[in-house]
Design a protein around this motif. Sequence first.
Motif, mmCIF file in Angstrom:
data_model
loop_
_atom_site.group_PDB
_atom_site.id
_atom_site.type_symbol
_atom_site.label_atom_id
_atom_site.label_comp_id
_atom_site.label_asym_id
_atom_site.label_seq_id
_atom_site.Cartn_x
_atom_site.Cartn_y
_atom_site.Cartn_z
ATOM 1 N N SER A 173 -136.896 18.858 -36.109
ATOM 2 C CA SER A 173 -137.224 19.587 -37.343
ATOM 3 C C SER A 173 -138.723 19.848 -37.478
ATOM 4 O O SER A 173 -139.124 20.842 -38.102
ATOM 5 N N SER A 174 -139.554 19.002 -36.887
ATOM 6 C CA SER A 174 -141.005 19.203 -36.965
ATOM 7 C C SER A 174 -141.444 20.501 -36.310
ATOM 8 O O SER A 174 -142.464 21.082 -36.676
ATOM 9 N N THR A 175 -140.661 20.965 -35.330
ATOM 10 C CA THR A 175 -141.035 22.193 -34.621
ATOM 11 C C THR A 175 -140.913 23.436 -35.505
ATOM 12 O O THR A 175 -141.415 24.498 -35.144
ATOM 13 N N LEU A 176 -140.255 23.317 -36.645
ATOM 14 C CA LEU A 176 -140.071 24.465 -37.544
ATOM 15 C C LEU A 176 -141.061 24.446 -38.703
ATOM 16 O O LEU A 176 -140.940 25.233 -39.649
ATOM 17 N N TYR A 177 -142.061 23.572 -38.645
ATOM 18 C CA TYR A 177 -143.020 23.421 -39.745
ATOM 19 C C TYR A 177 -143.663 24.743 -40.167
ATOM 20 O O TYR A 177 -143.746 25.032 -41.372
ATOM 21 N N PRO A 178 -144.151 25.582 -39.246
ATOM 22 C CA PRO A 178 -144.785 26.838 -39.682
ATOM 23 C C PRO A 178 -143.828 27.780 -40.405
ATOM 24 O O PRO A 178 -144.270 28.656 -41.151
ATOM 25 N N LEU A 179 -142.520 27.627 -40.188
ATOM 26 C CA LEU A 179 -141.536 28.522 -40.812
ATOM 27 C C LEU A 179 -141.036 27.998 -42.153
ATOM 28 O O LEU A 179 -140.864 28.770 -43.103
ATOM 29 N N ILE A 180 -140.774 26.690 -42.251
ATOM 30 C CA ILE A 180 -140.133 26.154 -43.462
ATOM 31 C C ILE A 180 -141.035 25.203 -44.232
ATOM 32 O O ILE A 180 -140.673 24.785 -45.340
ATOM 33 N N GLY A 181 -142.198 24.865 -43.675
ATOM 34 C CA GLY A 181 -143.145 24.022 -44.389
ATOM 35 C C GLY A 181 -142.697 22.577 -44.519
ATOM 36 O O GLY A 181 -141.609 22.191 -44.081
ATOM 37 N N GLU A 182 -143.547 21.780 -45.184
ATOM 38 C CA GLU A 182 -143.269 20.355 -45.335
ATOM 39 C C GLU A 182 -142.015 20.107 -46.163
ATOM 40 O O GLU A 182 -141.210 19.233 -45.844
ATOM 41 N N LYS A 183 -141.835 20.915 -47.199
ATOM 42 C CA LYS A 183 -140.666 20.742 -48.059
ATOM 43 C C LYS A 183 -139.374 20.992 -47.278
ATOM 44 O O LYS A 183 -138.387 20.256 -47.422
ATOM 45 N N GLY A 184 -139.381 22.032 -46.457
ATOM 46 C CA GLY A 184 -138.195 22.334 -45.670
ATOM 47 C C GLY A 184 -137.909 21.275 -44.620
ATOM 48 O O GLY A 184 -136.757 20.900 -44.400
ATOM 49 N N VAL A 185 -138.958 20.783 -43.957
ATOM 50 C CA VAL A 185 -138.779 19.759 -42.928
ATOM 51 C C VAL A 185 -138.226 18.477 -43.529
ATOM 52 O O VAL A 185 -137.358 17.812 -42.944
ATOM 53 N N ASN A 186 -138.728 18.099 -44.732
ATOM 54 C CA ASN A 186 -138.253 16.877 -45.385
ATOM 55 C C ASN A 186 -136.945 17.076 -46.131
ATOM 56 O O ASN A 186 -136.295 16.099 -46.505
ATOM 57 N N GLY A 187 -136.548 18.341 -46.354
ATOM 58 C CA GLY A 187 -135.349 18.627 -47.127
ATOM 59 C C GLY A 187 -134.107 18.750 -46.280
ATOM 60 O O GLY A 187 -134.053 18.323 -45.120
ATOM 61 N N TRP A 188 -133.087 19.396 -46.847
ATOM 62 C CA TRP A 188 -131.786 19.443 -46.192
ATOM 63 C C TRP A 188 -131.807 20.274 -44.910
ATOM 64 O O TRP A 188 -131.056 19.977 -43.968
ATOM 65 N N ILE A 189 -132.699 21.292 -44.844
ATOM 66 C CA ILE A 189 -132.767 22.102 -43.620
ATOM 67 C C ILE A 189 -133.229 21.239 -42.445
ATOM 68 O O ILE A 189 -132.633 21.262 -41.357
ATOM 69 N N GLY A 190 -134.287 20.467 -42.668
ATOM 70 C CA GLY A 190 -134.792 19.593 -41.613
ATOM 71 C C GLY A 190 -133.778 18.552 -41.188
ATOM 72 O O GLY A 190 -133.602 18.276 -39.993
ATOM 73 N N LYS A 191 -133.077 17.968 -42.166
ATOM 74 C CA LYS A 191 -132.058 16.963 -41.844
ATOM 75 C C LYS A 191 -130.936 17.585 -41.017
ATOM 76 O O LYS A 191 -130.462 16.991 -40.042
ATOM 77 N N LEU A 192 -130.506 18.785 -41.429
ATOM 78 C CA LEU A 192 -129.420 19.454 -40.711
ATOM 79 C C LEU A 192 -129.820 19.747 -39.268
ATOM 80 O O LEU A 192 -129.021 19.549 -38.335
ATOM 81 N N VAL A 193 -131.040 20.218 -39.051
ATOM 82 C CA VAL A 193 -131.524 20.522 -37.704
ATOM 83 C C VAL A 193 -131.510 19.268 -36.836
ATOM 84 O O VAL A 193 -131.061 19.293 -35.675
#
Length: 523
Positions: A173-193
Amino acid sequence: MSEKKSFLGKIDRTIFSVSAIIMVLFVVWTLLQPKVAGATFSAVQKFITVNFGWSYLLGVTFFLGFAIFLALSKYGNITLGKDGEKPEYSTWSWFAMLFAAGMGIGLVFWGVAEPMSFYAGPPYGEPNSIQSAQIAMRYTFFHWGLHPWSVFAVVGLSMAYFQFRKGLPALVSSTLYPLIGEKGVNGWIGKLVDILAVFATIFGVATSLGLGAMQIATGLNYAYGLPTGMTTTIIIIIVITALFITSAVTGIEKGIKFLSNTNMVLIALIVGLLIIVGPTRFILNGFTETIGSYLFNIVQTSFWADTFGTNPGWVGGWTIFYWAWWVAWGPFVGAFIARISKGRSVKEFILGVVIAPTLMSFVWLSVMGYSALNIDVVQHGGIAAQVAKDASTAIFAMFQHYPLSGLLTILSTLIIAIFFITSADSATFVMAMLTSGGELNPSAGLKITWGLIVGAVAIALMVAGGLGALQTASIAAAFPFMIVMFAMCASLIKAFQKEDKKESVEPQVNNYNATTAQNSKHV
């Protein structure tokens, strides 16, 4: 975060719990209802390959083009780490570890079986002919060449860059940081990935463990007359699971590195012996010829989907299965390669991960494939017929036609066992890393837990349908992760462009880690 010590150590409760519970339920259902599970697996495989096979062809070819672009671009000089950092491992050890993790069992299992299968059943043309022999080797190179290693390179490069240069946790999920930001990485999108990455890893590795166990059983039968069958295969999976868990607990330096270096020596020994006692000129001519044929036809081969159904099921059963298998292996091989690649440049990483192992694979495939083809095409032997009966016997059946067959059989069985251990060892380490919030040194207890689950999944798939169930598991698990890989590519380009403009994309690491810590608990 509590400082209480436990068997599992630090874990991300959401990722670990969801992944572990679903996998345990999968194993229980498969073992209790093997016929239903087998029929379900078959239906899933048919649906995906028939309706979405084209997406694997386009996707994996795109990843190859993307990797080549990055290596040749102005971004090639970016360091996977802070400026001036040096690689942790020597080039030899680095190459040995990534090759052992990235190919392993499959290369030994299919080194003879695949060329001989294509010789007797080519994608097009007349079977059992000189033309089908040439096509067989070209397609074997294609399935084990630049395309699979580009998949590993994309995932590995993404994880290494954001992990070592940007200070983010070692998570997919860390690899998507520029796209979804810290909130996305720590949220459900990051968990799902991260959960998807765990699933892909489990099924990708379980496929290899099933293949390896089948071939070890066959090797022991050829060498010592031990019985083959489902019971033997399951016992082998249990024994090897215990061994790779032991290796995983000892750590990279003592476990994977030593075994990987040992296997490289054994591979060189087998290749050297077979070149000496086998059809030397035939092998060398074939190696040279097939490299040229592979490179000349690579574009057409990459996009061939058999639109008009000249050989129904061939592309789905072979190329699409392979592309799905490599994508399923992407999370764990990529994460493991990233873990051992700190300090290397983008260009060095891509060339090392894509070009060097491809050449090594071609050497092995040429020696194995042309030694077998020489028996059937020149000497009119029966290797292809033997492969049609049982693919796991292919390499051992071929050895019987050459001197030192007993020694070659024992060495090959040993290589399979070590590849078995190193691949599963690497995957166990990565799954523990993904479910611990990105810990670079996850607890032994977490590694043991995932090792046991992987072994159980491999056994369940063998019981439910053997090779067919193993193939289906890889194809199904890879499909959603391929979408994640496209996002990785976009994320990398965005980060590289900002770095090129001297604009920092580095997150507030202290704040980020504090947020992450709240989501990771000691249990």
